[in-house]
Design a protein around this motif. Structure first.
Motif, PDB file in Angstrom:
ATOM      1  N   LEU A  43      36.663 -32.668 102.262  1.00 49.46           N
ATOM      2  CA  LEU A  43      37.176 -32.008 100.688  1.00 49.46           C
ATOM      3  C   LEU A  43      38.450 -31.229 101.150  1.00 49.46           C
ATOM      4  O   LEU A  43      39.381 -31.546 100.437  1.00 49.46           O
ATOM      5  N   ILE A  46      40.942 -34.147 101.407  1.00 47.03           N
ATOM      6  CA  ILE A  46      41.388 -34.615 100.046  1.00 47.03           C
ATOM      7  C   ILE A  46      42.215 -33.604  99.260  1.00 47.03           C
ATOM      8  O   ILE A  46      43.043 -34.067  98.733  1.00 47.03           O
ATOM      9  N   ALA A  47      42.038 -32.356  99.604  1.00 49.96           N
ATOM     10  CA  ALA A  47      42.924 -31.334  98.760  1.00 49.96           C
ATOM     11  C   ALA A  47      44.148 -31.766  99.198  1.00 49.96           C
ATOM     12  O   ALA A  47      45.281 -31.419  98.466  1.00 49.96           O
ATOM     13  N   PRO A  62      38.977 -29.066  95.364  1.00 58.75           N
ATOM     14  CA  PRO A  62      38.316 -29.347  96.617  1.00 58.75           C
ATOM     15  C   PRO A  62      38.627 -28.404  97.658  1.00 58.75           C
ATOM     16  O   PRO A  62      37.943 -28.212  98.718  1.00 58.75           O
ATOM     17  N   SER A  65      36.436 -25.484  97.281  1.00 60.32           N
ATOM     18  CA  SER A  65      34.909 -26.209  97.409  1.00 60.32           C
ATOM     19  C   SER A  65      34.665 -26.399  98.968  1.00 60.32           C
ATOM     20  O   SER A  65      33.389 -26.089  99.579  1.00 60.32           O
ATOM     21  N   GLY A  66      35.669 -27.024  99.695  1.00 54.84           N
ATOM     22  CA  GLY A  66      35.514 -27.141 100.919  1.00 54.84           C
ATOM     23  C   GLY A  66      35.255 -25.850 101.747  1.00 54.84           C
ATOM     24  O   GLY A  66      34.569 -26.056 102.760  1.00 54.84           O
TER      25      GLY A  66
END
Length: 292
Positions: A43, A46-47, A62, A65-66
């Motif tokens: 994540l 991806i961010a 993300p 969230s990660g």
């Protein structure tokens, strides 16, 4: 560009011998390639794609969230992902597109410098860890293989980079320098970012992830972040076909040689070819040394 075999891992994981404490600064429990911890780290990667590759504020979702999932997977992993997230958040406050004005050079210097210093300070003096290091391998001369690789890097840069920059038009992502001042600023900017790449992506991000994951898992996750940054910087079109293997190989070199100066030297030699190729692409009559 061929990738050497993966080095001996420092990842401690479940394979550590019973009763043997982990090396100083490393987690006593590793995370598998497929695990909650790896998903949390993915994540974060991806961010980076969203923040730098697509320049979208959705990347903060993300990113946060990660970090949260990282703490769920393990306290130490969560803390290290927090360091990476703080640095990425700081970098995202500015544009890293090629701009060689003195004001932008100063701004990028402060922000990118902070992205290295903040994780290091927190890790060393708040967490009490000794994970982020800048090894110099004093007393051990470079081997013939290491000297040979430097020659290979220059040759590959000479062969590939003009084809990439001119064929894709990506050279236009850098300014067409004309005056001596502009040429010097472009040269300094390309090389300063190259040094920073190794200090941040390899010595900081990769080292923190390698603490928790097998070598290639940590390397691939780091490379996603690395390549996303380089995309915003200007390595677009089919640039990732160059930057992905370059990022992966740099982590291999750093881990095998245990020498930051050597790893930086490799990068700067390649960046020298980048600089020459960009100038030549804008002014074909200048530095007419390439074959393409």
């Amino acid at each position: 560009m061929s990738v050497p075999p993966s080095p001996e891992p420092i990842h401690t994981g479940s394979s550590s011998e019973p009763g043997q404490p982990p090396p100083a600064g490393r987690s006593s429990s590793g995370h598998a390639t497929i695990s909650l911890g790896s998903f949390a780290t993915l994540l974060i990667s991806i961010a980076a794609v969203l923040l730098f590759g697509l320049q979208s504020d959705w990347g903060y979702l993300p990113l946060v969230s990660g970090v949260v999932l990282g703490f769920v997977a393990g306290r130490t992993l969560g803390r290290d992902l927090l360091l990476i997230a703080l640095a990425l958040g700081l970098i995202s406050t500015i544009s890293v597109e090629a701009d060689i004005s003195w004001g932008n050079i100063a701004l990028m210097g402060v922000v990118l410098g902070g992205a290295v210093v903040v994780p290091y300070v927190i890790s060393r003096w708040v967490y009490g860890d000794d994970v982020i290091k800048f090894p110099r391998r004093q007393g051990r001369p470079w081997s013939k293989l290491e000297w040979g690789w430097l020659v290979v890097v220059v040759f590959l840069g000479w062969l590939i980079l003009p084809r990439y920059f001119i064929g894709s038009g990506a050279y236009q992502n850098w300014p067409a320098v004309e005056t001596p001042s502009e040429i010097i600023r472009l040269f300094l900017g390309v090389n300063a970012v190259g040094i920073w790449d190794e200090l941040f992506f390899i010595c900081t991000v990769f080292t923190l992830l390698y603490r928790h994951f097998p070598f290639w898992t940590a390397n691939v996750l780091t490379s996603i972040i690395f390549v996303s940054f380089l995309w915003e910087l200007g390595y677009q079109a089919w640039g990732p076909l160059l930057t992905i293997p370059f990022a992966l190989v740099q982590a291999v070199i750093f881990t095998r040689t245990k020498s930051l100066p050597y790893t930086i030297c490799v990068h700067l030699l390649f960046d020298l070819m980048v600089f020459l190729a960009i100038v030549h692409a804008h002014h074909p009559a200048w530095i007419d040394i390439f074959w393409y």
